[in-house]
Motif scaffolding. Sequence first.
Motif, PDB file in Angstrom:
ATOM      1  N   MET A  42     -96.727  -4.585 -17.975  1.00 48.09           N
ATOM      2  CA  MET A  42     -96.904  -5.335 -16.750  1.00 48.09           C
ATOM      3  C   MET A  42     -97.867  -4.570 -15.845  1.00 48.09           C
ATOM      4  O   MET A  42     -97.788  -3.357 -15.731  1.00 48.09           O
ATOM      5  N   THR A  43     -98.747  -5.257 -15.186  1.00 46.65           N
ATOM      6  CA  THR A  43     -99.716  -4.606 -14.309  1.00 46.65           C
ATOM      7  C   THR A  43     -99.044  -4.137 -13.035  1.00 46.65           C
ATOM      8  O   THR A  43     -97.943  -4.578 -12.692  1.00 46.65           O
ATOM      9  N   ALA A  44     -99.733  -3.257 -12.322  1.00 49.16           N
ATOM     10  CA  ALA A  44     -99.187  -2.762 -11.045  1.00 49.16           C
ATOM     11  C   ALA A  44     -98.979  -3.918 -10.082  1.00 49.16           C
ATOM     12  O   ALA A  44     -97.984  -3.975  -9.366  1.00 49.16           O
ATOM     13  N   GLY A  45     -99.916  -4.866 -10.062  1.00 50.73           N
ATOM     14  CA  GLY A  45     -99.773  -6.039  -9.195  1.00 50.73           C
ATOM     15  C   GLY A  45     -98.590  -6.893  -9.603  1.00 50.73           C
ATOM     16  O   GLY A  45     -97.868  -7.431  -8.769  1.00 50.73           O
ATOM     17  N   GLY A  46     -98.374  -7.025 -10.917  1.00 49.43           N
ATOM     18  CA  GLY A  46     -97.239  -7.801 -11.413  1.00 49.43           C
ATOM     19  C   GLY A  46     -95.920  -7.139 -11.078  1.00 49.43           C
ATOM     20  O   GLY A  46     -94.937  -7.797 -10.741  1.00 49.43           O
ATOM     21  N   THR A  47     -95.895  -5.798 -11.180  1.00 48.15           N
ATOM     22  CA  THR A  47     -94.687  -5.059 -10.821  1.00 48.15           C
ATOM     23  C   THR A  47     -94.388  -5.215  -9.338  1.00 48.15           C
ATOM     24  O   THR A  47     -93.246  -5.433  -8.948  1.00 48.15           O
ATOM     25  N   THR A  48     -95.432  -5.135  -8.509  1.00 44.64           N
ATOM     26  CA  THR A  48     -95.249  -5.288  -7.069  1.00 44.64           C
ATOM     27  C   THR A  48     -94.733  -6.676  -6.739  1.00 44.64           C
ATOM     28  O   THR A  48     -93.802  -6.827  -5.940  1.00 44.64           O
ATOM     29  N   SER A  49     -95.301  -7.688  -7.355  1.00 45.14           N
ATOM     30  CA  SER A  49     -94.852  -9.058  -7.112  1.00 45.14           C
ATOM     31  C   SER A  49     -93.412  -9.256  -7.559  1.00 45.14           C
ATOM     32  O   SER A  49     -92.619  -9.885  -6.856  1.00 45.14           O
ATOM     33  N   ALA A  50     -93.074  -8.724  -8.717  1.00 50.25           N
ATOM     34  CA  ALA A  50     -91.704  -8.850  -9.217  1.00 50.25           C
ATOM     35  C   ALA A  50     -90.733  -8.109  -8.309  1.00 50.25           C
ATOM     36  O   ALA A  50     -89.640  -8.602  -8.014  1.00 50.25           O
ATOM     37  N   PHE A  51     -91.135  -6.925  -7.847  1.00 52.24           N
ATOM     38  CA  PHE A  51     -90.292  -6.150  -6.933  1.00 52.24           C
ATOM     39  C   PHE A  51     -90.059  -6.924  -5.636  1.00 52.24           C
ATOM     40  O   PHE A  51     -88.926  -7.047  -5.175  1.00 52.24           O
ATOM     41  N   GLU A  52     -91.120  -7.439  -5.066  1.00 53.24           N
ATOM     42  CA  GLU A  52     -90.997  -8.198  -3.822  1.00 53.24           C
ATOM     43  C   GLU A  52     -90.091  -9.411  -4.006  1.00 53.24           C
ATOM     44  O   GLU A  52     -89.242  -9.692  -3.164  1.00 53.24           O
ATOM     45  N   ALA A  53     -90.266 -10.124  -5.104  1.00 57.57           N
ATOM     46  CA  ALA A  53     -89.448 -11.312  -5.349  1.00 57.57           C
ATOM     47  C   ALA A  53     -87.976 -10.949  -5.533  1.00 57.57           C
ATOM     48  O   ALA A  53     -87.083 -11.698  -5.119  1.00 57.57           O
ATOM     49  N   ALA A  54     -87.713  -9.800  -6.143  1.00 51.76           N
ATOM     50  CA  ALA A  54     -86.335  -9.400  -6.421  1.00 51.76           C
ATOM     51  C   ALA A  54     -85.646  -8.754  -5.227  1.00 51.76           C
ATOM     52  O   ALA A  54     -84.449  -8.966  -5.012  1.00 51.76           O
ATOM     53  N   ARG A  67     -86.597   4.021  -2.967  1.00 51.40           N
ATOM     54  CA  ARG A  67     -85.852   4.386  -4.182  1.00 51.40           C
ATOM     55  C   ARG A  67     -85.825   3.224  -5.161  1.00 51.40           C
ATOM     56  O   ARG A  67     -85.981   3.409  -6.373  1.00 51.40           O
ATOM     57  N   ALA A  68     -85.617   2.018  -4.626  1.00 53.22           N
ATOM     58  CA  ALA A  68     -85.577   0.830  -5.490  1.00 53.22           C
ATOM     59  C   ALA A  68     -86.924   0.625  -6.176  1.00 53.22           C
ATOM     60  O   ALA A  68     -86.975   0.288  -7.361  1.00 53.22           O
ATOM     61  N   LEU A  69     -87.999   0.831  -5.449  1.00 54.75           N
ATOM     62  CA  LEU A  69     -89.330   0.692  -6.043  1.00 54.75           C
ATOM     63  C   LEU A  69     -89.533   1.739  -7.137  1.00 54.75           C
ATOM     64  O   LEU A  69     -90.032   1.431  -8.225  1.00 54.75           O
ATOM     65  N   ARG A  70     -89.105   2.966  -6.852  1.00 58.69           N
ATOM     66  CA  ARG A  70     -89.253   4.056  -7.816  1.00 58.69           C
ATOM     67  C   ARG A  70     -88.480   3.754  -9.109  1.00 58.69           C
ATOM     68  O   ARG A  70     -88.927   4.095 -10.203  1.00 58.69           O
ATOM     69  N   TYR A  71     -87.310   3.150  -8.985  1.00 61.02           N
ATOM     70  CA  TYR A  71     -86.449   2.914 -10.153  1.00 61.02           C
ATOM     71  C   TYR A  71     -86.361   1.438 -10.530  1.00 61.02           C
ATOM     72  O   TYR A  71     -85.430   1.033 -11.224  1.00 61.02           O
ATOM     73  N   PHE A  72     -87.319   0.658 -10.099  1.00 59.11           N
ATOM     74  CA  PHE A  72     -87.282  -0.785 -10.364  1.00 59.11           C
ATOM     75  C   PHE A  72     -87.233  -1.094 -11.856  1.00 59.11           C
ATOM     76  O   PHE A  72     -86.619  -2.065 -12.273  1.00 59.11           O
ATOM     77  N   HIS A  73     -87.836  -0.241 -12.637  1.00 58.29           N
ATOM     78  CA  HIS A  73     -87.817  -0.438 -14.089  1.00 58.29           C
ATOM     79  C   HIS A  73     -86.386  -0.419 -14.648  1.00 58.29           C
ATOM     80  O   HIS A  73     -86.125  -0.967 -15.709  1.00 58.29           O
ATOM     81  N   ALA A  74     -85.454   0.181 -13.928  1.00 56.79           N
ATOM     82  CA  ALA A  74     -84.063   0.265 -14.391  1.00 56.79           C
ATOM     83  C   ALA A  74     -83.313  -1.055 -14.222  1.00 56.79           C
ATOM     84  O   ALA A  74     -82.277  -1.258 -14.841  1.00 56.79           O
ATOM     85  N   LEU A  75     -83.847  -1.945 -13.396  1.00 56.95           N
ATOM     86  CA  LEU A  75     -83.222  -3.259 -13.207  1.00 56.95           C
ATOM     87  C   LEU A  75     -83.696  -4.156 -14.336  1.00 56.95           C
ATOM     88  O   LEU A  75     -84.795  -4.674 -14.327  1.00 56.95           O
ATOM     89  N   ARG A  76     -82.873  -4.313 -15.308  1.00 55.18           N
ATOM     90  CA  ARG A  76     -83.244  -5.078 -16.496  1.00 55.18           C
ATOM     91  C   ARG A  76     -82.541  -6.427 -16.489  1.00 55.18           C
ATOM     92  O   ARG A  76     -81.509  -6.597 -17.120  1.00 55.18           O
ATOM     93  N   GLY A  77     -83.087  -7.352 -15.739  1.00 57.08           N
ATOM     94  CA  GLY A  77     -82.539  -8.698 -15.720  1.00 57.08           C
ATOM     95  C   GLY A  77     -81.195  -8.814 -15.027  1.00 57.08           C
ATOM     96  O   GLY A  77     -80.566  -9.843 -15.079  1.00 57.08           O
ATOM     97  N   GLY A  78     -80.755  -7.751 -14.375  1.00 49.42           N
ATOM     98  CA  GLY A  78     -79.475  -7.786 -13.683  1.00 49.42           C
ATOM     99  C   GLY A  78     -79.582  -8.455 -12.325  1.00 49.42           C
ATOM    100  O   GLY A  78     -80.626  -8.975 -11.945  1.00 49.42           O
ATOM    101  N   GLU A  79     -78.504  -8.429 -11.635  1.00 46.31           N
ATOM    102  CA  GLU A  79     -78.420  -9.016 -10.299  1.00 46.31           C
ATOM    103  C   GLU A  79     -79.083  -8.064  -9.307  1.00 46.31           C
ATOM    104  O   GLU A  79     -78.553  -6.992  -9.009  1.00 46.31           O
TER     105      GLU A  79
END
Length: 181
Positions: free
Chosen positions: A1-13, A45-57
């Motif tokens: 996933m691109t940095a922009g895609g990660t940022t968008s996914a983070f913002e949405a989540a 912290r959430a941004l740093r570890y966003f990869h750890a959120l794997r489809g969870g709530e």
Amino acid sequence: MTAGGTTSAFEAAIVPWLDAGYNLARWLLRDEAQAEYAVQEAVLRALRYFHALRGGEARAWFLGIVRKTCFTHLEQRRDGREQNGLEDDHLEVLQWSAGLAGQDPALLVEQSQGRGRVDAAIRALSPPLREVLVLRELEELDYAEIAQVVGIPIGTVMSRLSRARAQLKMRLSPTGQAGRS
């Protein structure tokens, strides 16, 4: 996933849960400025570890990070007493009511006092009871989500919530202790 895609996914989540995070932090830390700081730190912290959120709530995951951040702040500032962090409820009510033309001043005072009694009763709860009450009644998380945020079994969530409600009811009763906190 691109940095922009990660940022968008983070913002949405995460962005939809910022207010819930602030609300939890404010009740746990009892200080608005510290709550804002804690939420900002939790977002990092959430941004740093966003990869750890794997489809969870995302809500429960983020509120868990906010909770841990708040407890870290409490540990760091612990000097044998918990700060009161009293908010200026009266000013908030006046500001809120300023836009309501024609309100009866006596009614506004009564509402302010009622809201103040409830806030005082919630503040008087021990932190474990206060956090489950805030998560359930104010943030409307279900028991499983609360268990995930707090890191305790669902049965403990139910037990703490029952005790919190009983203490709140007692403190808000006419003979209760809400005004004595």
